[in-house]
Design a protein around this motif. Structure first.
Motif, PDB file in Angstrom:
ATOM      1  N   LYS A   1      21.940 160.876 104.657  1.00  0.00           N
ATOM      2  CA  LYS A   1      20.622 161.426 105.007  1.00  0.00           C
ATOM      3  C   LYS A   1      20.531 162.881 104.529  1.00  0.00           C
ATOM      4  CE  LYS A   1      17.608 159.825 106.982  1.00  0.00           C
ATOM      5  NZ  LYS A   1      16.452 158.997 106.554  1.00  0.00           N
TER       6      LYS A   1
ATOM      7  N   TYR B   1      26.760 158.107 107.388  1.00  0.00           N
ATOM      8  CA  TYR B   1      25.297 157.984 107.544  1.00  0.00           C
ATOM      9  C   TYR B   1      24.647 159.355 107.412  1.00  0.00           C
ATOM     10  CZ  TYR B   1      20.851 158.019 110.115  1.00  0.00           C
ATOM     11  OH  TYR B   1      19.544 158.237 110.488  1.00  0.00           O
TER      12      TYR B   1
ATOM     13  N   SER C   1      20.537 152.778 108.782  1.00  0.00           N
ATOM     14  CA  SER C   1      20.431 153.762 109.859  1.00  0.00           C
ATOM     15  C   SER C   1      21.530 153.709 110.921  1.00  0.00           C
ATOM     16  CB  SER C   1      19.066 153.596 110.548  1.00  0.00           C
ATOM     17  OG  SER C   1      19.029 152.352 111.235  1.00  0.00           O
TER      18      SER C   1
ATOM     19  N   ASP D   1       8.984 147.255 102.349  1.00  0.00           N
ATOM     20  CA  ASP D   1      10.211 147.067 103.134  1.00  0.00           C
ATOM     21  C   ASP D   1      11.026 145.942 102.501  1.00  0.00           C
ATOM     22  OD1 ASP D   1      10.948 147.681 106.470  1.00  0.00           O
ATOM     23  OD2 ASP D   1      12.072 146.208 105.308  1.00  0.00           O
TER      24      ASP D   1
HETATM   25  N1  LIG Z   1      16.456 155.665 115.061  1.00  0.00           N
HETATM   26  C1  LIG Z   1      16.597 156.959 115.276  1.00  0.00           C
HETATM   27  O1  LIG Z   1      16.982 157.387 116.367  1.00  0.00           O
HETATM   28  C2  LIG Z   1      16.259 157.953 114.177  1.00  0.00           C
HETATM   29  C3  LIG Z   1      16.199 159.315 114.491  1.00  0.00           C
HETATM   30  C4  LIG Z   1      15.818 160.222 113.481  1.00  0.00           C
HETATM   31  C5  LIG Z   1      15.538 159.761 112.215  1.00  0.00           C
HETATM   32  N2  LIG Z   1      15.618 158.428 111.940  1.00  0.00           N
HETATM   33  C6  LIG Z   1      15.278 157.991 110.573  1.00  0.00           C
HETATM   34  O2  LIG Z   1      14.078 157.256 110.688  1.00  0.00           O
HETATM   35  C7  LIG Z   1      14.038 156.236 109.681  1.00  0.00           C
HETATM   36  C8  LIG Z   1      13.793 154.889 110.339  1.00  0.00           C
HETATM   37  O3  LIG Z   1      14.835 154.632 111.266  1.00  0.00           O
HETATM   38  P1  LIG Z   1      14.875 153.292 112.127  1.00  0.00           P
HETATM   39  O4  LIG Z   1      15.683 153.558 113.328  1.00  0.00           O
HETATM   40  O5  LIG Z   1      13.513 152.761 112.247  1.00  0.00           O
HETATM   41  O6  LIG Z   1      15.716 152.353 111.139  1.00  0.00           O
HETATM   42  P2  LIG Z   1      15.847 150.768 111.114  1.00  0.00           P
HETATM   43  O7  LIG Z   1      17.250 150.497 110.666  1.00  0.00           O
HETATM   44  O8  LIG Z   1      15.375 150.171 112.391  1.00  0.00           O
HETATM   45  O9  LIG Z   1      14.817 150.312 109.976  1.00  0.00           O
HETATM   46  C9  LIG Z   1      15.029 150.576 108.633  1.00  0.00           C
HETATM   47  C10 LIG Z   1      14.016 149.756 107.834  1.00  0.00           C
HETATM   48  O10 LIG Z   1      14.207 150.091 106.449  1.00  0.00           O
HETATM   49  C11 LIG Z   1      14.231 148.878 105.705  1.00  0.00           C
HETATM   50  N3  LIG Z   1      15.050 149.100 104.501  1.00  0.00           N
HETATM   51  C12 LIG Z   1      16.394 149.287 104.444  1.00  0.00           C
HETATM   52  N4  LIG Z   1      16.778 149.433 103.164  1.00  0.00           N
HETATM   53  C13 LIG Z   1      15.655 149.365 102.409  1.00  0.00           C
HETATM   54  C14 LIG Z   1      15.384 149.472 101.021  1.00  0.00           C
HETATM   55  N5  LIG Z   1      16.379 149.671 100.131  1.00  0.00           N
HETATM   56  N6  LIG Z   1      14.101 149.389 100.597  1.00  0.00           N
HETATM   57  C15 LIG Z   1      13.093 149.173 101.476  1.00  0.00           C
HETATM   58  N7  LIG Z   1      13.295 149.028 102.798  1.00  0.00           N
HETATM   59  C16 LIG Z   1      14.565 149.141 103.257  1.00  0.00           C
HETATM   60  C17 LIG Z   1      14.813 147.836 106.629  1.00  0.00           C
HETATM   61  O11 LIG Z   1      14.481 146.515 106.220  1.00  0.00           O
HETATM   62  C18 LIG Z   1      14.199 148.246 107.955  1.00  0.00           C
HETATM   63  O12 LIG Z   1      12.949 147.616 108.128  1.00  0.00           O
HETATM   64  C19 LIG Z   1      15.365 156.325 108.944  1.00  0.00           C
HETATM   65  O13 LIG Z   1      15.155 157.058 107.769  1.00  0.00           O
HETATM   66  C20 LIG Z   1      16.271 157.071 109.901  1.00  0.00           C
HETATM   67  O14 LIG Z   1      17.255 157.777 109.212  1.00  0.00           O
HETATM   68  C21 LIG Z   1      15.974 157.500 112.882  1.00  0.00           C
END
Ligand SMILES: NC(=O)c1ccc[n+]([C@@H]2O[C@H](COP(=O)([O-])OP(=O)(O)OC[C@H]3O[C@@H](n4cnc5c(N)ncnc54)[C@H](O)[C@@H]3O)[C@@H](O)[C@H]2O)c1
Length: 371
Positions: free
Chosen positions: A166, A162, A88, A36
């Protein structure tokens, strides 16, 4: 006991990543390497209890850093990757999509290519076991009208930066399976809620604004619909897809729980009225608020705001035996209670660069002011 499987989880310090890392470790089946970059969205407090855990290792670094990723494959010889690292937040992507392209598109490609090169070197038996699970969103399918549901067959039609980033990452994942036979699996999930979600997202934003007596900004007329799933249910689906999903397959994940934004905000307010009535909150005592709902403030709509998302999750239920376990009322109450009981986490997440950013970029304008 069987030997534990080593996996690389990317983005393990984010909202879903934190819940997933905890689930994987609780299962006692995995040794987790969490890669991360600790961007603004990560909270180091989320996983601090895991310090010294024999099956957990944290590596600070980016999924765009090929050299680092190669060294992790070489050193740890994982049997799979669960790729969650991403930018995200839709609102941020509308202000600027640079970081979204870098992490979501270039980063996912870099992970894929490094994983494929490593996979190529594996003997057949390990090659068969290896999986690259990519966590994606239902937003890649665009917006629904009043009826219908997204399924695995829905054509891609991303409509904000966004979801475009994705969608691009999903296409690379699909192409790697089709072209190289690389064993990928994609999950496209609906909106998650629950503990550890960064306070810029709708549910924690409403909870925390309410508790400090700030306006509760609802976009447009509040009629946009999202299909909500409790984060633990999503993580269980991801784990199951990783373990039992077929390479090349895609699974749409959702809990059949559609809510209009304004109704959701009202539900949060009524839970708060019940467990933390404004009259009992010292900084609100003199405001004369009877209900937090009085703080609801309709603001200028998000640009290009998708109207409705809803998932038909019958494939993941039928083929993997998954089903959501946490009802919406229970999950929402648990979430509100979690934010009330974790002030240190909330302070850490709400301060620093986020505090400054929200002041600068989120001059929410009421609909009247915007006219
Ligand atoms: N939150 C939702 O409702 C939702 C729904 C469906 C899918 N998703 C997907 O699930 C995944 C996680 O979402 P989330 O809500 O936990 O996101 P979040 O923004 O809470 O967390 C993202 C994490 O990725 C890390 N990160 C960002 N850029 C990075 C990089 N270049 N290298 C390494 N780490 C990096 C950040 O430090 C953070 O810890 C994402 O891929 C998102 O698209 C989220």
């Amino acid at each position: 006991m069987n030997q534990k499987h080593t996996v690389i989880v990317t983005g393990g310090n984010g909202f879903i990543g934190t819940n997933l890392v905890q689930l994987l470790l609780e299962s006692r089946q995995y040794h987790v390497i969490n890669l991360d970059a600790l961007t603004y969205a990560a909270n180091p407090l989320s996983l601090e209890d895991l310090e010294g855990h024999p099956d957990y290792e944290f590596v600070k670094g980016s999924i765009t850093d090929r050299q680092l990723i190669d060294s992790l494959f070489e050193k740890h010889k994982p049997m799979g990757v669960l790729n969650l690292a991403a930018e995200s937040h839709v609102d941020r992507s509308i202000l600027s999509a640079d970081d979204f392209v870098q992490t979501n598109v270039v980063g996912t490609y870099t992970m894929l290519e490094a994983a494929r090169m490593y996979w190529n070197t594996l003997p057949d038996e390990l090659k068969q076991q290896f999986r690259f699970l990519h966590v994606s969103t239902d937003e890649v399918f665009g917006s629904l009208g009043e009826d219908g549901f997204f399924t695995e067959e829905t054509p891609y039609k991303p409509q904000n930066p966004y979801s475009a980033s994705k969608a691009a990452s999903d296409h690379f994942v699909r192409a790697f399976h089709h072209t190289y036979g690389f064993p990928t699996i994609i999950t496209n999930c609906s909106n998650n809620y629950g503990p550890y979600q960064f306070p810029e997202k709708m549910i924690p934003l409403m909870i925390l604004n309410a508790l400090s007596g700030k306006p509760l900004p609802v976009y447009g007329d509040g009629s946009n619909v999202r299909d909500w799933i409790y984060v633990e249910d999503h993580c269980k689906a991801v784990k199951l897809a990783f373990e039992k999903g077929k390479p090349g397959e895609v699974y749409a994940v959702g809990a059949s729980n559609e809510q209009k934004n304004v109704n959701l905000v009202n539900q949060i307010c009524s839970i708060l009225d019940n467990i933390a009535p404004p009259i009992e909150v010292p900084q609100l005592r003199d405001r004369g608020l009877k209900s937090y709902a009085e703080l609801i403030n309709f603001v200028q709509d998000r640009l290009g705001h998708d109207h409705r998302y809803a998932i038909d999750a019958s494939k993941v239920q039928r083929e993997l035996g998954w089903k959501p376990e946490v009802g919406f009322e229970t999950g929402l109450r648990k979430t509100v209670e979690w934010y009330l009981s974790n002030p240190k986490w909330v302070d850490q997440a709400s301060g620093g660069s986020y505090g400054e950013w929200i002041e600068k970029n989120y001059a929410w304008r009421t609909k009247k002011e915007a006219e």
